[in-house]
Structures are given as structure tokens and as C-alpha cells.
Design an enzyme around this catalytic site. Structure first.
Site, PDB file in Angstrom:
ATOM      1  N   ASP A  25      -0.456  -0.351  -1.489  1.00  0.00           N
ATOM      2  CA  ASP A  25       0.243  -0.713  -2.718  1.00  0.00           C
ATOM      3  C   ASP A  25       1.723  -0.864  -2.403  1.00  0.00           C
ATOM      4  O   ASP A  25       2.335   0.033  -1.799  1.00  0.00           O
ATOM      5  CB  ASP A  25       0.060   0.369  -3.786  1.00  0.00           C
ATOM      6  CG  ASP A  25      -1.362   0.433  -4.316  1.00  0.00           C
ATOM      7  OD1 ASP A  25      -2.085  -0.570  -4.181  1.00  0.00           O
ATOM      8  OD2 ASP A  25      -1.744   1.482  -4.872  1.00  0.00           O
ATOM      9  N   ASP A  49      -9.555  -3.556 -12.807  1.00  0.00           N
ATOM     10  CA  ASP A  49      -9.195  -2.164 -13.071  1.00  0.00           C
ATOM     11  C   ASP A  49     -10.050  -1.674 -14.230  1.00  0.00           C
ATOM     12  O   ASP A  49      -9.838  -2.068 -15.383  1.00  0.00           O
ATOM     13  CB  ASP A  49      -7.707  -2.043 -13.401  1.00  0.00           C
ATOM     14  CG  ASP A  49      -6.828  -2.426 -12.221  1.00  0.00           C
ATOM     15  OD1 ASP A  49      -7.266  -2.246 -11.077  1.00  0.00           O
ATOM     16  OD2 ASP A  49      -5.700  -2.911 -12.451  1.00  0.00           O
TER      17      ASP A  49
END
Length: 270
Positions: A11, A130
Site C-alpha cells: 500500500d 473491498d
């Protein structure tokens, strides 16, 4: 039997690799390019880079590091973050990425999936999802803008319905990020992944929850996913990739050998 993939996830925020817990409270892990090179040498089959605030900041992924990564690693890598057009995707692919991944932009404009498929081919198009389990409704719900706590919001989609939708539009691969499990290291959400596997006809990558080697064995054997993505267990040195692959192989999970882009598992196709 197809070989399974081990995929470290990096990330990225403000040019640094970070890691949070359930998409919150991110800490800095290190610089992008050295970490990418480290994981490639450590035996990773593929890498995924998420510019986690690109979509919520209404910008495309910072491309300055993409070409540098392509120069130092010899394994496939995927880039995600604010890709809203075929032009955005094209620039990232031209810089050396093998795949592009879209998440929130696909929810805002599902037709983008069709466009990317038609221009660059299904093999390049990854859809990140997600997914949050809502105990009150007993439903899996799709969220967007999860890289920014202030802007995170529930979409109109339930997870299984969105899986079917993106497949119909040309998705080549799906990464299911199980939000409830993210960063807590208590295991992948095998129950949800099995439900998704039943309707998912393209490669499915599990994300969220890895804490020990047994969790990888469980998700491959019980949910039949094609790859397992993890971050904190690799960033913090909790799991060694070579040891992980050796244990998976001993448990009957077909893994790739360490030969970069030409890697193959013994007796199986890559």
C-alpha cells in the site's frame, strides 16, 4: 492443476509503503522500490501496489515509481489507484506494469471495465473489491474510497452481485479484500471466499487476514483461490516466503518455482 500465487501487497501513500489495520491507522513500512526488489528476490510470484488515497484524492496513481519498479524486478506486478480512463491505464502499462487494478472508479463507472477489456485485453484488467460483512444484515457489502477514512462509504452493491457484474463486463481477475479481516492476522475469511468462489469464473485472489502459514494452507485448500495476497506478515518478517511455499507444497498445494516470469511448479502449469 494450476500453480497458486503468493502476492505481497504494498500500500502506497505519499511515496511510501504503509500498512494499516482494517484500512485505518497506517504506519510507514519503507520505500517502494527497495521493498519491491526485496520481495522479488525473496520468492514472491507477483506484487501488487495500491496508491491507497489516489481515488479519494481524485487523482491518478503517482506514476513516478512505476517505471523504476519495472527496471529492478523480473516478476509481474499490478498497479492500482485512481485509474479512471483507458488513457490512465495505458500510461501505467507503458511504464512497465503487467496489470492495472480498479476499485472505486469501477463502482462509479462500471462501463470502464468494458472499455479496459476492449482496449488492453482481459488479462490486464483486475478488479479490487473491498467487502465488509455487516452483522446486522448478515450481508457482504461493497465499500469504496477505503483509502481515506473520512470518505469511506458503502456502495449500492452487495458483494456477490458485484462479482457477477464485473465478470459480465470483462474482468480478468478479482481481488477480494475482506475488510473485517484486514491487518488483524486471524486468518482469511474462508466462508466469504468460498461463497465468492462459487460464482467467480475468473482467477480469485484472497486478501485480508493472513497471520501464519496455516492461514495460507486453509484458504488455498478450503476456498480454492488462485492466489493469496498479504502485507503485514511479509513487511514485519513474520513469514518467510520460501518457507511458506515449502510448507504449502508439503501440504499438496501446487506452487511455482523461483524462476521469475517463467516460473513453473513441478508437474503443473504456471
Amino acid at each position: 492443476m494450476l500453480a497458486k500465487r503468493i502476492i505481497p501487497c504494498l500500500d502506497v501513500r505519499d511515496g511510501k509503503v504503509v500498512k494499516g489495520v482494517q484500512f485505518r491507522n497506517h504506519e510507514i513500512i519503507g520505500d517502494i522500490v527497495p521493498l519491491a526488489e526485496q520481495y522479488a528476490k525473496a520468492g514472491a510470484d507477483e506484487l501488487v501496489f495500491y496508491d491507497i488515497t489516489a481515488s479519494s484524492d481524485a487523482r491518478v496513481v503517482d506514476k513516478s515509481w512505476v517505471s523504476r519498479i519495472a527496471q529492478v524486478i523480473d516478476i509481474p506486478f499490478c498497479v492500482a489507484g485512481g485509474i479512471k480512463s483507458i488513457e490512465d491505464a495505458g500510461r501505467i502499462l507503458e511504464m512497465g506494469a503487467d496489470k492495472i487494478s480498479i476499485n472505486s472508479p469501477a463502482l462509479n463507472n462500471p462501463e470502464l471495465i468494458n472499455q479496459l477489456h476492449d482496449v488492453y485485453g482481459q488479462q490486464c484488467v483486475v478488479i479490487g473489491i473491498d467487502s465488509f460483512y455487516n452483522e446486522a444484515t448478515d450481508q457482504y457489502e461493497v465499500y469504496k474510497f477505503t483509502g481515506d477514512e473520512a470518505r469511506t462509504q458503502k456502495s449500492q452493491w452487495q458483494t456477490i452481485d458485484w462479482i457477477k457484474e464485473v465478470q459480465s463486463r470483462g474482468a480478468g481477475e478479482i481481488v477480494l479484500n475482506c475488510m473485517n479481516q484486514d491487518g488483524v492476522r486471524k486468518g482469511y475469511d474462508v466462508k466469504q471466499l468460498k461463497a465468492v468462489r462459487d460464482v467467480c469464473e475468473v482467477p480469485l485472489i484472497a486478501s485480508g487476514g493472513a497471520g501464519e502459514i496455516a492461514h495460507f494452507t486453509d484458504v488455498f485448500q478450503q476456498a480454492d483461490v488462485d492466489g493469496a495476497l498479504a502485507a503485514s506478515v511479509f513487511h514485519k518478517g513474520i513469514i518467510n516466503i520460501d518457507e511458506l511455499k515449502a510448507e504449502l507444497t508439503s501440504n499438496g498445494v501446487a506452487m511455482r518455482k523461483r524462476h521469475g516470469l517463467t516460473a513453473q511448479a513441478e508437474g503443473v502449469n504456471p
